[in-house]
Design a protein around this motif. Structure first.
Motif, mmCIF file in Angstrom:
data_model
loop_
_atom_site.group_PDB
_atom_site.id
_atom_site.type_symbol
_atom_site.label_atom_id
_atom_site.label_comp_id
_atom_site.label_asym_id
_atom_site.label_seq_id
_atom_site.Cartn_x
_atom_site.Cartn_y
_atom_site.Cartn_z
ATOM 1 N N ALA A 147 0.825 -1.210 0.000
ATOM 2 C CA ALA A 147 0.000 0.000 0.000
ATOM 3 C C ALA A 147 0.858 1.258 0.000
ATOM 4 N N SER A 148 2.021 1.199 0.684
ATOM 5 C CA SER A 148 2.912 2.360 0.754
ATOM 6 C C SER A 148 3.472 2.727 -0.617
ATOM 7 N N ARG A 167 1.709 1.607 -3.597
ATOM 8 C CA ARG A 167 0.535 1.788 -4.449
ATOM 9 C C ARG A 167 -0.069 3.175 -4.289
ATOM 10 N N ARG A 168 -0.155 3.675 -3.065
ATOM 11 C CA ARG A 168 -0.806 4.971 -2.816
ATOM 12 C C ARG A 168 -0.135 6.111 -3.599
ATOM 13 N N ALA A 172 -8.168 2.958 -0.762
ATOM 14 C CA ALA A 172 -7.158 3.931 -0.342
ATOM 15 C C ALA A 172 -7.760 5.316 -0.140
ATOM 16 N N PHE A 173 -8.737 5.678 -1.000
ATOM 17 C CA PHE A 173 -9.381 6.995 -0.939
ATOM 18 C C PHE A 173 -10.892 6.774 -1.028
ATOM 19 N N LEU A 211 -9.175 12.030 -2.305
ATOM 20 C CA LEU A 211 -8.164 11.946 -3.362
ATOM 21 C C LEU A 211 -7.644 13.340 -3.709
ATOM 22 N N ALA A 216 -5.221 14.477 -1.167
ATOM 23 C CA ALA A 216 -3.940 13.807 -1.337
ATOM 24 C C ALA A 216 -3.158 14.428 -2.484
#
Length: 208
Positions: free
Chosen positions: A6-7, A9-10, A48-49, A55, A58
């Motif tokens: 995830a770290s 992918r985000r 994630a969002f 989003l 972010a």
């Protein structure tokens, strides 16, 4: 499908969102189109969002981080606040404006989208609060390291810097003119340095 942390992918999804928004516009960019741009299932993006607002926040934070990196790399703090203002603005312009206007157009679209979308007004306010906060911290650090202060609060100085550069960017986006912009930028920097009123910090009582 290959598993991706995830770290990792985000940031990839945020980068994909920036590409999609720069190409298609903020209003026309959907969660589904960002997922397609990132090459991930829509459910992965929504995990994630949870919303488009998350989003967008972010994306704004990613832009703020980029601005922060440019400012930190622009000058040595020991050279003083006036030099930090001059070199920081020039570096910002050459790195994030003169090379192409897609990023700046996207930022303005983020603002207008938030102001027009019901319930999203706070996002626009937060966007400019983040810009001003980064600039204020940068100015305060440069002054502190050089043993200086300025005649107006750093928060106000930061808002003046953001507002001034913002106006020049809008003109450049509408009518790119490198030579005119360079002259206007020099004049704006001189005004901002004068407004800062840089001076040596007062010595502590009892010091010699």
């Amino acid at each position: 499908m290959v598993y991706v942390e995830a770290s990792v992918r985000r940031p990839q999804m945020i980068t994909a969102a920036r590409r999609a928004m720069a190409r298609d516009g903020v209003a026309k960019t959907s969660m589904r189109s960002v997922a397609a741009e990132a090459g991930v299932p829509l459910g992965t993006l929504q995990y994630a969002f949870r919303s488009k607002e998350q989003l967008l926040r972010a994306v704004i934070e990613d832009v703020v981080d980029e601005i922060t990196r440019v400012l930190r790399q622009s000058a040595e703090g020991e050279a003083g606040l006036a030099n930090a203002i001059r070199s920081g603005i020039q570096s910002f312009w050459s790195t994030l404006v003169a090379g192409g206007t897609d990023l700046q157009t996207m930022q303005y679209e983020l603002t207008t989208y938030a102001l027009r979308a019901s319930g999203q007004e706070g996002l626009a306010r937060w966007q400019y609060e983040r810009y001003a906060s980064v600039v204020a911290e940068w100015c305060q650090h440069a002054a502190h390291v050089a043993g200086e202060t300025c005649t107006i609060p750093f928060g106000r100085l930061a808002r003046l810097i953001v507002a001034t550069v913002d106006g020049l960017i809008i003109q450049y986006v509408c009518d790119p003119n490198p030579s005119r912009s360079a002259e206007d930028l020099d004049a704006a920097i001189a005004m901002l340095v004068a407004a800062a009123g840089v001076r040596p910090a007062a010595a502590p009582r009892g010091s010699s």
